[in-house]
Design an enzyme around this catalytic site. Structure first.
Site, PDB file in Angstrom:
ATOM      1  N   TYR A  16       0.390  -0.949   0.255  1.00  0.00           N
ATOM      2  CA  TYR A  16      -0.246  -0.045   0.102  1.00  0.00           C
ATOM      3  C   TYR A  16       1.157   1.133   0.321  1.00  0.00           C
ATOM      4  O   TYR A  16       2.287   1.306  -0.344  1.00  0.00           O
ATOM      5  CB  TYR A  16      -1.148   0.267   1.089  1.00  0.00           C
ATOM      6  N   SER A 251       6.528   2.821  11.233  1.00  0.00           N
ATOM      7  CA  SER A 251       5.990   1.571  10.749  1.00  0.00           C
ATOM      8  C   SER A 251       4.666   0.764  10.752  1.00  0.00           C
ATOM      9  O   SER A 251       4.286   1.288  12.014  1.00  0.00           O
ATOM     10  CB  SER A 251       6.706   0.529  11.268  1.00  0.00           C
ATOM     11  N   LYS A 252       4.545  -0.417  10.269  1.00  0.00           N
ATOM     12  CA  LYS A 252       3.119  -0.926  10.378  1.00  0.00           C
ATOM     13  C   LYS A 252       3.149  -1.167  12.238  1.00  0.00           C
ATOM     14  O   LYS A 252       3.516  -0.782  12.730  1.00  0.00           O
ATOM     15  CB  LYS A 252       2.840  -2.166   9.790  1.00  0.00           C
ATOM     16  N   ARG A 253       2.772  -2.213  12.000  1.00  0.00           N
ATOM     17  CA  ARG A 253       2.916  -2.842  13.814  1.00  0.00           C
ATOM     18  C   ARG A 253       2.412  -1.727  15.258  1.00  0.00           C
ATOM     19  O   ARG A 253       1.942  -1.323  16.120  1.00  0.00           O
ATOM     20  CB  ARG A 253       5.015  -3.731  14.555  1.00  0.00           C
ATOM     21  N   GLN A 254       2.935  -0.332  14.497  1.00  0.00           N
ATOM     22  CA  GLN A 254       3.067   0.585  15.595  1.00  0.00           C
ATOM     23  C   GLN A 254       1.738   1.300  15.206  1.00  0.00           C
ATOM     24  O   GLN A 254       1.347   2.903  15.841  1.00  0.00           O
ATOM     25  CB  GLN A 254       3.764   1.370  16.454  1.00  0.00           C
TER      26      GLN A 254
END
Length: 478
Positions: A16, A251-254
RNA sequence: GUCCCCAUCGUCUAGUCGGUUAGGACACCACCCUUUCAAGGUGGCGACACGGGUUCGAAUCCCGUUGGGGAUACCA
């Protein structure tokens, strides 16, 4: 005479559009528009193992949503196409051949196992210089003869200082001794980023490369490639990174990092863009609300910061709130419809919804909060907020509201002014404070204790609804 | 480990030519306005990472330390 400004946003279609990518795209867009240049979109799909179905479409959709229109790209064409690197393989292979011929690159037959071991030893040795992966000539020839697969590596020279001027960071100098013999062409015949981006930036006549700071350490490799290929390098600008709240690279995850996440959460593209523009840049004065065109006017690369910025949701929400408030009521009315339809509240005309929007837009951050906060505009209250009842509804309230209701029903004009003066007069007649009427009335027509100005609320709701609701409230609350 | 980059309120930042009570915004708190809630207004809380230089004078220039981040892939 300077070459025409041509910049590119070159994402890898692995999922994305990341908000960091959005900012990079925005800055490139702004730079191009500012200088009457061209904004190119190039898809860097040189890693077959990371191919993700639909990723490119997702990227384009996000860019379109954000309103960052590119002048050249895979779906719009342009005279420097194709704009997908997977469709330009021959170009990279040619460049690699040329480097091989000139002795600036070599075929490497190292196995993955060997490389891993080499790396491990190298790290332990604390040797600052490059990892030496070069094979003795005879061994290399032996492996070649045995048909082992190979990659093409850049032959990095020793003892050279590679210096350049970064447009946001100033002078940067790195010794060639620490630059690895970068793989240029993988064994599957695809180029790595380094080769592809140099070949394409030249082929597409890119004048300025504006990208994330994570690329700064690989600039020497690129500069070497420009030199060996006989190309004039573009001007370079490395942007500070966007960070998580713990200061690591966003980042993703957070939390949400995809532009589509923010779209799905109902943020306006204008708000996201405005917010992201300020992560690493500011106009130098106190203004904060900028449309895309105003950004084009005010933005400059010179004012871009060097240090990373934390992506702060509170501030983003504030921007969205500002945009809700600036939105014309009629537009908000249309934006309201899908949220109402979801609750089967769709039989309202635009004029009514616009009036609701006018009363509510200063009280919300997102349009969808309007039906959540004020369902009473769309449906009759079925219960009364317990705390509000406790605080505002007295044993005498029912009788008093009957009197007010009587006065209201004979009103010639159902307008806020008359509603207010009538209420005041009624309070006087009853010898009570206006509050003894205001609060129970609000409770009766809305079911809750908070909301817009009572008189405007009554006006928008209309006579019929109000009188019926007051009646019902008296029945159920006594 | 090694290399590169960075360093002002909790967060985003102003400060670009050394002299400011170090300014603004978000968030938080208080008050005002509003017989509600928001919005708005006023005020408060709150920062130059540390140590050396240079200078009459340093947030600003230099060096070092510390801290943080990035890069060290046949990923981008």
């Amino acid at each position: 005479m300077d070459a025409p400004v041509r910049v590119r946003f070159a994402p890898s279609p692995t999922g994305y559009l990341h908000v960091g990518g959005l900012r990079t795209a925005l800055y490139n867009y702004l730079f191009a528009r500012k200088h009457g240049g061209t904004f190119v979109l190039r898809i860097e799909d040189t890693d077959q193992s990371r191919y993700v179905e639909g990723a490119e479409e997702s990227l384009l959709r996000s860019l379109r949503w954000a309103g960052l229109q590119y002048d050249e790209g895979p779906d719009v064409g342009g005279k420097y196409g194709p704009y997908r690197q997977s469709e330009r393989l021959a170009l990279y292979q040619e460049a690699a051949e040329e480097l091989l011929r000139a002795g600036h690159a070599y075929r490497c037959y190292r196995t993955p196992e060997e490389l891993e071991q080499l790396r491990e030893e190298h790290q332990k040795s604390k040797n600052p210089n490059r990892l030496d992966v070069r094979l003795p000539r005879e061994e290399s020839e032996r492996r070649a003869a045995s048909g082992m697969p190979s990659v093409v590596r850049l032959l990095v020279p020793d003892g050279e200082t590679i210096a350049f001027e970064d447009l946001v960071r100033g002078p940067v100098a790195i010794s060639s001794d620490i630059v690895d013999d970068q793989i240029l062409l993988k064994s599957d015949g695809f180029p790595t980023y380094h080769l592809a981006n140099v070949v394409d930036d030249h082929a597409m006549q890119i004048s300025h490369v504006i990208r994330g700071e994570e690329w700064l350490p690989s600039v020497p490799k690129h500069l070497l490639l420009y030199r060996y290929l006989g190309f004039e390098p573009p001007r370079l600008a490395h942007l500070p990174l966007l960070l998580n709240s713990d200061r690591s690279k966003l980042s993703k995850r957070q939390g949400d990092v995809a532009v589509e996440d923010y779209r799905d959460k109902s943020f306006y593209p204008e708000a996201l863009l405005n917010f992201v523009a300020f992560l690493g840049w500011n106009p130098g004065d106190d203004r904060e609300i900028f449309s895309r065109d105003e950004l084009v006017e005010a933005w400059s690369l010179e004012r871009v910061n060097k240090s990373g910025a934390i992506f702060n949701l509170d501030k983003l929400a504030w921007f969205n709130q500002q945009y809700v408030r600036m939105r014309p009521d009629a537009e908000l009315a249309e934006e309201l419809r899908p949220h109402l339809a979801a609750r089967n509240w769709d039989h309202f005309d635009t004029a009514y919804l616009a009036q609701v929007a006018q009363l509510m837009k200063e009280r919300v951050t997102f349009v969808y909060e309007i039906p959540e906060l004020a369902p009473y505009f769309f449906t009759e209250p079925t219960e009364y907020d317990a705390d509000a009842v406790k605080k505002r509804w007295k044993p005498e309230s029912g009788e008093r509201l009957k009197v007010l209701s009587g006065a209201y029903s004979s009103l010639a004009e159902w307008h806020a002014d008359e509603l207010e003066s009538t209420l005041q007069k009624t309070a006087e007649t009853l010898a009570v404070g206006a509050g003894q009427l205001i609060h129970p009335t609000r409770l009766a027509v809305s079911g809750v204790g908070v909301g817009p100005s009572l008189y405007h609320l009554l006006e928008v709701l209309g006579r019929e609804r109000c009188l019926v609701r007051i009646e019902r409230a008296i029945e159920s609350l006594g």
